[in-house]
Structure formats: structure tokens, C-alpha cells
Write a protein that holds these residues in place. Structure first.
Motif, PDB file in Angstrom:
ATOM      1  N   THR A  13      33.144 -30.833 -73.354  1.00  0.00           N
ATOM      2  CA  THR A  13      32.162 -31.773 -73.913  1.00  0.00           C
ATOM      3  C   THR A  13      32.754 -32.683 -74.978  1.00  0.00           C
ATOM      4  OG1 THR A  13      31.454 -30.022 -75.423  1.00  0.00           O
ATOM      5  CG2 THR A  13      30.157 -30.319 -73.438  1.00  0.00           C
ATOM      6  N   TYR A 267      32.047 -17.975 -75.715  1.00  0.00           N
ATOM      7  CA  TYR A 267      30.714 -18.456 -75.333  1.00  0.00           C
ATOM      8  C   TYR A 267      30.625 -19.952 -75.584  1.00  0.00           C
ATOM      9  CZ  TYR A 267      29.354 -13.489 -75.641  1.00  0.00           C
ATOM     10  OH  TYR A 267      29.253 -12.129 -75.480  1.00  0.00           O
ATOM     11  N   GLY A 268      30.957 -20.762 -74.599  1.00  0.00           N
ATOM     12  CA  GLY A 268      30.880 -22.222 -74.750  1.00  0.00           C
ATOM     13  C   GLY A 268      29.977 -22.791 -73.679  1.00  0.00           C
ATOM     14  N   THR A 269      30.424 -23.849 -73.031  1.00  0.00           N
ATOM     15  CA  THR A 269      29.714 -24.423 -71.891  1.00  0.00           C
ATOM     16  C   THR A 269      29.461 -23.334 -70.854  1.00  0.00           C
ATOM     17  OG1 THR A 269      30.992 -26.426 -72.270  1.00  0.00           O
ATOM     18  CG2 THR A 269      29.838 -26.267 -70.176  1.00  0.00           C
ATOM     19  N   GLY A 313      26.259 -21.596 -72.253  1.00  0.00           N
ATOM     20  CA  GLY A 313      25.800 -22.578 -73.245  1.00  0.00           C
ATOM     21  C   GLY A 313      25.235 -23.835 -72.602  1.00  0.00           C
ATOM     22  N   SER A 314      25.737 -24.200 -71.444  1.00  0.00           N
ATOM     23  CA  SER A 314      25.232 -25.424 -70.803  1.00  0.00           C
ATOM     24  C   SER A 314      23.803 -25.238 -70.297  1.00  0.00           C
ATOM     25  CB  SER A 314      26.162 -25.900 -69.682  1.00  0.00           C
ATOM     26  OG  SER A 314      26.331 -24.910 -68.715  1.00  0.00           O
ATOM     27  N   VAL A 316      21.556 -23.875 -72.250  1.00  0.00           N
ATOM     28  CA  VAL A 316      20.853 -24.285 -73.477  1.00  0.00           C
ATOM     29  C   VAL A 316      20.821 -25.819 -73.568  1.00  0.00           C
ATOM     30  CG1 VAL A 316      20.849 -24.121 -76.006  1.00  0.00           C
ATOM     31  CG2 VAL A 316      21.518 -22.136 -74.629  1.00  0.00           C
ATOM     32  N   GLN A 317      21.943 -26.438 -73.235  1.00  0.00           N
ATOM     33  CA  GLN A 317      22.000 -27.913 -73.206  1.00  0.00           C
ATOM     34  C   GLN A 317      21.010 -28.481 -72.204  1.00  0.00           C
ATOM     35  OE1 GLN A 317      25.977 -29.030 -72.088  1.00  0.00           O
ATOM     36  NE2 GLN A 317      26.845 -28.337 -74.021  1.00  0.00           N
ATOM     37  N   ALA A 329      20.389 -27.144 -79.974  1.00  0.00           N
ATOM     38  CA  ALA A 329      20.751 -25.845 -79.393  1.00  0.00           C
ATOM     39  C   ALA A 329      20.289 -24.697 -80.291  1.00  0.00           C
ATOM     40  CB  ALA A 329      22.262 -25.782 -79.163  1.00  0.00           C
ATOM     41  N   ALA A 330      20.377 -24.903 -81.594  1.00  0.00           N
ATOM     42  CA  ALA A 330      20.026 -23.832 -82.531  1.00  0.00           C
ATOM     43  C   ALA A 330      18.551 -23.449 -82.440  1.00  0.00           C
ATOM     44  CB  ALA A 330      20.381 -24.252 -83.947  1.00  0.00           C
ATOM     45  N   ILE A 332      16.746 -22.830 -80.001  1.00  0.00           N
ATOM     46  CA  ILE A 332      16.394 -21.839 -78.977  1.00  0.00           C
ATOM     47  C   ILE A 332      16.167 -20.457 -79.600  1.00  0.00           C
ATOM     48  CG2 ILE A 332      18.773 -21.204 -78.333  1.00  0.00           C
ATOM     49  CD1 ILE A 332      17.176 -21.472 -75.375  1.00  0.00           C
ATOM     50  N   GLY A 413      33.402 -19.037 -79.827  1.00  0.00           N
ATOM     51  CA  GLY A 413      32.752 -20.141 -79.111  1.00  0.00           C
ATOM     52  C   GLY A 413      31.428 -20.547 -79.760  1.00  0.00           C
ATOM     53  N   GLY A 414      30.900 -21.666 -79.287  1.00  0.00           N
ATOM     54  CA  GLY A 414      29.733 -22.306 -79.911  1.00  0.00           C
ATOM     55  C   GLY A 414      28.475 -21.455 -79.982  1.00  0.00           C
ATOM     56  N   MET A 415      28.286 -20.521 -79.041  1.00  0.00           N
ATOM     57  CA  MET A 415      27.046 -19.741 -79.016  1.00  0.00           C
ATOM     58  C   MET A 415      27.056 -18.516 -79.937  1.00  0.00           C
ATOM     59  SD  MET A 415      26.009 -19.485 -74.987  1.00  0.00           S
ATOM     60  CE  MET A 415      24.214 -19.397 -75.051  1.00  0.00           C
ATOM     61  N   VAL A 417      27.140 -18.203 -82.991  1.00  0.00           N
ATOM     62  CA  VAL A 417      26.345 -18.328 -84.218  1.00  0.00           C
ATOM     63  C   VAL A 417      24.931 -17.793 -83.973  1.00  0.00           C
ATOM     64  CG1 VAL A 417      27.624 -20.311 -85.091  1.00  0.00           C
ATOM     65  CG2 VAL A 417      25.622 -20.686 -83.626  1.00  0.00           C
ATOM     66  N   ASN A 418      24.607 -17.547 -82.707  1.00  0.00           N
ATOM     67  CA  ASN A 418      23.256 -17.105 -82.346  1.00  0.00           C
ATOM     68  C   ASN A 418      23.165 -15.574 -82.483  1.00  0.00           C
ATOM     69  OD1 ASN A 418      20.895 -16.346 -80.810  1.00  0.00           O
ATOM     70  ND2 ASN A 418      20.908 -18.452 -80.028  1.00  0.00           N
TER      71      ASN A 418
HETATM   72  P1  ADP Z   1      32.879 -26.135 -75.221  1.00  0.00           P
HETATM   73  O1  ADP Z   1      34.137 -25.807 -75.980  1.00  0.00           O
HETATM   74  O2  ADP Z   1      32.758 -25.463 -73.893  1.00  0.00           O
HETATM   75  O3  ADP Z   1      32.605 -27.604 -75.140  1.00  0.00           O
HETATM   76  P2  ADP Z   1      31.523 -24.943 -77.550  1.00  0.00           P
HETATM   77  O4  ADP Z   1      32.315 -23.730 -77.789  1.00  0.00           O
HETATM   78  O5  ADP Z   1      31.586 -26.069 -78.529  1.00  0.00           O
HETATM   79  O6  ADP Z   1      31.660 -25.495 -76.070  1.00  0.00           O
HETATM   80  O7  ADP Z   1      29.999 -24.434 -77.465  1.00  0.00           O
HETATM   81  C1  ADP Z   1      28.983 -25.324 -77.233  1.00  0.00           C
HETATM   82  C2  ADP Z   1      27.892 -24.639 -76.440  1.00  0.00           C
HETATM   83  O8  ADP Z   1      27.211 -23.704 -77.267  1.00  0.00           O
HETATM   84  C3  ADP Z   1      26.863 -25.627 -75.949  1.00  0.00           C
HETATM   85  O9  ADP Z   1      26.679 -25.431 -74.566  1.00  0.00           O
HETATM   86  C4  ADP Z   1      25.600 -25.301 -76.726  1.00  0.00           C
HETATM   87  O10 ADP Z   1      24.459 -25.418 -75.899  1.00  0.00           O
HETATM   88  C5  ADP Z   1      25.813 -23.863 -77.154  1.00  0.00           C
HETATM   89  N1  ADP Z   1      25.225 -23.589 -78.469  1.00  0.00           N
HETATM   90  C6  ADP Z   1      25.545 -24.172 -79.647  1.00  0.00           C
HETATM   91  N2  ADP Z   1      24.813 -23.662 -80.656  1.00  0.00           N
HETATM   92  C7  ADP Z   1      24.005 -22.712 -80.108  1.00  0.00           C
HETATM   93  C8  ADP Z   1      23.020 -21.807 -80.622  1.00  0.00           C
HETATM   94  N3  ADP Z   1      22.720 -21.770 -81.917  1.00  0.00           N
HETATM   95  N4  ADP Z   1      22.400 -20.974 -79.749  1.00  0.00           N
HETATM   96  C9  ADP Z   1      22.710 -21.005 -78.435  1.00  0.00           C
HETATM   97  N5  ADP Z   1      23.630 -21.819 -77.896  1.00  0.00           N
HETATM   98  C10 ADP Z   1      24.271 -22.667 -78.720  1.00  0.00           C
END
Ligand code: ADP
Length: 501
Positions: A13, A267-269, A313-314, A316-317, A329-330, A332, A413-415, A417-418
Motif C-alpha cells: 500500500t 499482520y498487514g494487508t 488487514g485488507s 478492514v480496509q 481502521a482503528a 473497527i 504489522g499494522g494490525m 495495535v488492535n
Molecule cells: P502493509 O505493509 O501490508 O501495507 P501494514 O503493516 O501497514 O500493511 O498494515 C496495514 C493494515 O493494517 C491495513 O490493512 C489496515 O486495514 C490494518 N489496520 C491498521 N490499523 C488497524 C487496527 N487498529 N485494527 C485493525 N486493522 C488495522
């Protein structure tokens, strides 16, 4: 000795440049998103020139944000979204087509035709560690050569180059048409379906099956050595480029999973669990991939078993962008916290078919178990739980393949934090889940690979001693509820099969 190491993280992304100090702490970061292009159902593309422009801009931005100059950077490493496929003209540097992204399923017919040559989905498993699936680069290259006017002819004449995003960024950083070096590393090459896992070289017979001229493939070097220097223009001018790791392998390295039996989940996309299996290549009996974990200079190759999950994570997107059910995203987690459980609802996000452990390209998404009772909070929970259930399936497969049950799971990864998701993950796995202090493990792993090559870090021991825990979640769900939920999930998965003929 310069004081810092940089990493370019060319993700699905966005693209970021990060700068780290000797303790592995983030000193500076700059990040830019790029457009996700969806020309048709199942197709996903990126504009590679936009990505290169973002790479240059974030390199400049990261230095500027911390008031640094190139002279203070000892080395730069590259990490990247894997499998995403680009073909470009070596003389002009122009892509002949957009980059075809790893999630793209347009090669389903090509993949079936290759399987029909004999061996079916397992045709290349032994050599490449991979099942035939739309995920990997080889069939995407074939699609471009088959479908872009004149491309095959130009490729055969030696005018076109293939690269994953690591190679594209490296080639441009080292001069592009004017002397750019055309190189990749074994972690990226192991995802093309064209590399022999034992010899770490391109396999002529697979390339021939796919009609891919070997001349367009990059040279495979190790994951940690000096490939060249950033050309004398642009922010990082003159800095040695000394590490390449595909994003998931980089995260494994950054999480210090450096011994056999150590695993991480990003935990990303999507989600990607990698288990270090040491110098032994373990072929999966349970729907996992065998892949190169890293190769540091001339040391022995380290392999991994991998559970790749396309959509986490996608999802959630998707809720945010396609349904507008949340604005960030947060949010959710706030909705999920309004209820106690999923209310009986299960959401299987088979948007790109199902990856591990099923490898079903005929699957499409489903929400099941709905009643008049189910509300927005339940659906929010079902969305988050989907990530944890899919992870459980992959960990079960890993335990079966390795024979040694995993005791703890390192996450990033981005998720992560949840908090609700992390607790549910520990509950549904029945093992502790641990998040490190430096959550940017992907970029950090690439920085480590580059820093080791130029002796900024002495050895892998430095990586281990830099790793520190931030937070740990312990399972608290009782066994019978855990297995009941997981059983329902498995049933839900079966409802997604057979949607594409
Ligand atoms: P990538 O490296 O694959 O681009 P990231 O590691 O940056 O992704 O993670 C981003 C993903 O995490 C997104 O798909 C987003 O929807 C999800 N995300 C971000 N914050 C949260 C959250 N608080 N709760 C759930 N999902 C989240």
C-alpha cells in the motif's frame, strides 16, 4: 563509521524509507501511499513509475526529517512486497505494463494449463517449494508476454527486463538505463516459481514451460552483500546498497527468528507466518510454502516454512473503503467492543481465492451464520476474528509439518495495535502472543541485512540483543469454547468453495 543504516520498504500500500540506529531504534521515517488500481474483478495493479517516484521522495524525506546527510548512512537495504511482477525496457526504463500485484488472480487459466502439462498443482513443488497458484510471479510474467503487444518479441530480443519490486528499485537506484544493476536475492527469487530451492539458480525447464527467456531474469545474489552504490544523484547518493529481503523474510529477520523453530506472524494487508527451519528445506504436507528465509553473504542458505494468508488487514480496509462502515481502521475495534462475541457470524474473506492452507482459486468470500440478531458490532468482531482463525489454520499446518508445536508467536504489522484482535488470537491459538518494542520489523530486517554486509553490525548476535518485548497476551478462553468457535469457522470456509468455474 557512519552512524545509521537506512531501509527502503516498498510495500503493497505504501513505500517508506526508514533510518535506524545501532540499537535498532527508528530515527526517522517518511512514507507515501500509491494508487491501488483495480481494472476488473480479481485484477490488482500498481503504477511502477509512481512507486519509483515515491521511493526517491521518501529517501529524501527520511534524511530531511532527521536533518541527516547521505554521509551519515552506512548502508541501505531494500525490502519489498513479494511476487508483484514488472517487465520494463532496459534502454528506456519504461515499464511495458503496470506491475501485476501478488493478490491479482488473472493468471488462473495459465496456472491450470501449466498443471495440465502433468503433475497438476504439485507440478513444481519439489523444485520450487510452491504449489501452482495465481500468487507467484512466473505465470504473471507469462501473462504480460502473452498479452502486451510485441512484448514476447522484445523479450526474446533481449530488450526487456523482469523484476519484482526489489529489482525495480535497485535497478533505478543504481542508474536505471544508465548502468543500473539487474539483481535480486534468493528470498524474492524463491517466490517467482522459477528458482530451484537447492541451487538458488533459475530453472531452465520451468522458464521454458512458461515461455520466459532467461535473459530477462535478474542475477540472483545473496541477501546481504554490497550490490552497488546509489548513483551520484538523489538523496542517498554514494551509499552502498547492501541488503535485499522480501518483506516477510525481512520481518522474520527483524524479529530475530534466527534459529530453527522460531516463528513470526505479520499482520498487514495479508498475514504471513514464517517458521525458520534452518539449513534444511522442509517440503510441506499440509498446504504451506517452502521458501528461502535468508542467505547472508556466503553462509549456508536458511529456509522457512510459510503460511501465506491473502486477506486480513485488507478486509478492514474493504469495510472502510467499499462499505464505508467505518471511517478508519482503528474504529473497527470500538465497534467490536460493543458486543461480547460474534453473535454467530463468520466472515471468510476469500477475495483472492484462499491461500494457505487451502490454495483454492475457486473460492470467493462469504459471511455465514447471519440471523436478525446480528448487528454492526458482531460483524466487526467477525472481521477481526477472520484474521485470527486463518492464522490458527496456518499454525495447525505448521505444527503438523514440523512435528513440534509452537509455544509462542512473535507478531508485528499494522494490525497488532488492535488489542482485541491480539487477545482473541492468543485465545484461539492457546499460546502466548508477543509484540516487540520495534514494531517496524520489516524495514528493520532489511536494515540488518545491509548493516551486516558493511560490518555496521558485527553478527546476528547484535540482532538478538536488540530485540525487546513490548507486550504479551496470554490465552484465557476455555478449551471447549475455543474448539467450538474453530469448528464453526472451518464449516464457514467450506461455503466459499466452487464459486469460480
Ligand atoms: P502493509 O505493509 O501490508 O501495507 P501494514 O503493516 O501497514 O500493511 O498494515 C496495514 C493494515 O493494517 C491495513 O490493512 C489496515 O486495514 C490494518 N489496520 C491498521 N490499523 C488497524 C487496527 N487498529 N485494527 C485493525 N486493522 C488495522
Amino acid at each position: 563509521m557512519a552512524s545509521y543504516v537506512a531501509a527502503v520498504d516498498q510495500g503493497t500500500t505504501s513505500t517508506r524509507t526508514m533510518i535506524f540506529d545501532h540499537s535498532g531504534n527508528v530515527v526517522s521515517v517518511d512514507q507515501r501511499e500509491h494508487e491501488q488500481i483495480f481494472p476488473k474483478a480479481g485484477w490488482v495493479e500498481h503504477n511502477a513509475e509512481e512507486i519509483w517516484a515515491n521511493t526517491r521522495a521518501t529517501a529524501a524525506g527520511a534524511l530531511a526529517n532527521a536533518d541527516l546527510t547521505a554521509a551519515e548512512i552506512a548502508a541501505v537495504g531494500i525490502t519489498n512486497q513479494r511476487e508483484t511482477t514488472l517487465v520494463w525496457d532496459r534502454k528506456t526504463g519504461k515499464p511495458v505494463y503496470n506491475a501485476i500485484v501478488w493478490q491479482d488472480t488473472r493468471t488462473d487459466r495459465i496456472v491450470n494449463e501449466l498443471g495440465a502439462l502433468g503433475g497438476g498443482q504439485e507440478r513444481y513443488r519439489e523444485k520450487t517449494g510452491l504449489p501452482l497458484a495465481t500468487y507467484f510471479s512466473g505465470p504473471k510474467i507469462k501473462w504480460i508476454l502473452d498479452n502486451v503487444d510485441g512484448a514476447r518479441q522484445r523479450a526474446e530480443a533481449g530488450d526487456l527486463l523482469f523484476g519484482n519490486m526489489d529489482t525495480w528499485v535497485l535497478w533505478n537506484m543504481t542508474g536505471g538505463p544508465d548502468g543500473g544493476i539487474h539483481v535480486t536475492d534468493p528470498t524474492n527469487a524463491s517466490r517467482t516459481m522459477l528458482m530451484d530451492l537447492d541451487t538458488l539458480s533459475w530453472d531452465e525447464s520451468i522458464a521454458a514451460d512458461m515461455g520466459i527467456p532467461l535473459s530477462m531474469l535478474p542475477e540472483i545474489r545473496s541477501s546481504s552483500e554490497e550490490y552497488g552504490k546509489v548513483r551520484e544523484r538523489g538523496a542517498l547518493a554514494g551509499v552502498p546498497i547492501a541488503g535485499i529481503l522480501g518483506d516477510q523474510q525481512a520481518a522474520t529477520f527483524g524479529q530475530a527468528c534466527l534459529s530453527p523453530g522460531e516463528a513470526k506472524n505479520t499482520y498487514g494487508t495479508g498475514n504471513f507466518v514464517l517458521l525458520n527451519t534452518g539449513t534444511e528445506k522442509v517440503l510441506s504436507q499440509n498446504g504451506l510454502l517452502t521458501t528461502v528465509c535468508y542467505k547472508i553473504g556466503d553462509k549456508d542458505t536458511v529456509y522457512a516454512l510459510e503460511g501465506a494468508i491473502a486477506v486480513t488487514g485488507s478486509l478492514v480496509q474493504w469495510l472502510r473503503d467499499n462499505l464505508q462502515m467505518i471511517t478508519s481502521a482503528a474504529e473497527i475495534e470500538e465497534h467490536a467492543r460493543t458486543v461480547e462475541d460474534n453473535g454467530g457470524a463468520y466472515f471468510v474473506p476469500a477475495f483472492s481465492g484462499l491461500f494457505a492452507p487451502y490454495w483454492r482459486s475457486d473460492a470467493r468470500g462469504a459471511i455465514v451464520g447471519l440471523t436478525r440478531y446480528v448487528n454492526k458490532g458482531h460483524l466487526a468482531r467477525a472481521v477481526l476474528e477472520a484474521t485470527a482463525f486463518q492464522t490458527r489454520e496456518v499454525i495447525d499446518a505448521m505444527n503438523a509439518d514440523s512435528g513440534v508445536p509452537l509455544k509462542t508467536l512473535k507478531v508485528d504489522g499494522g494490525m497488532v495495535v488492535n488489542d482485541l484482535l491480539m487477545q482473541f488470537q492468543a485465545d484461539i491459538l492457546g499460546v502466548s502472543v508477543i509484540r516487540p518494542k520495534v514494531a517496524e520489523t520489516t524495514a528493520l530486517g532489511a536494515a540488518y541485512a545491509a548493516g551486516l554486509a558493511v560490518k555496521y553490525w558485527e553478527s546476528e548476535e547484535d540482532i538478538r540483543s536488540n530485540w525487546a518485548k513490548d507486550k504479551q497476551w496470554e490465552p484465557s478462553m476455555d478449551e471447549s469454547r475455543r474448539e467450538h468457535e474453530y469448528h464453526n469457522w472451518k464449516k464457514a470456509v467450506t461455503k466459499t468453495f466452487g464459486w469460480v468455474e
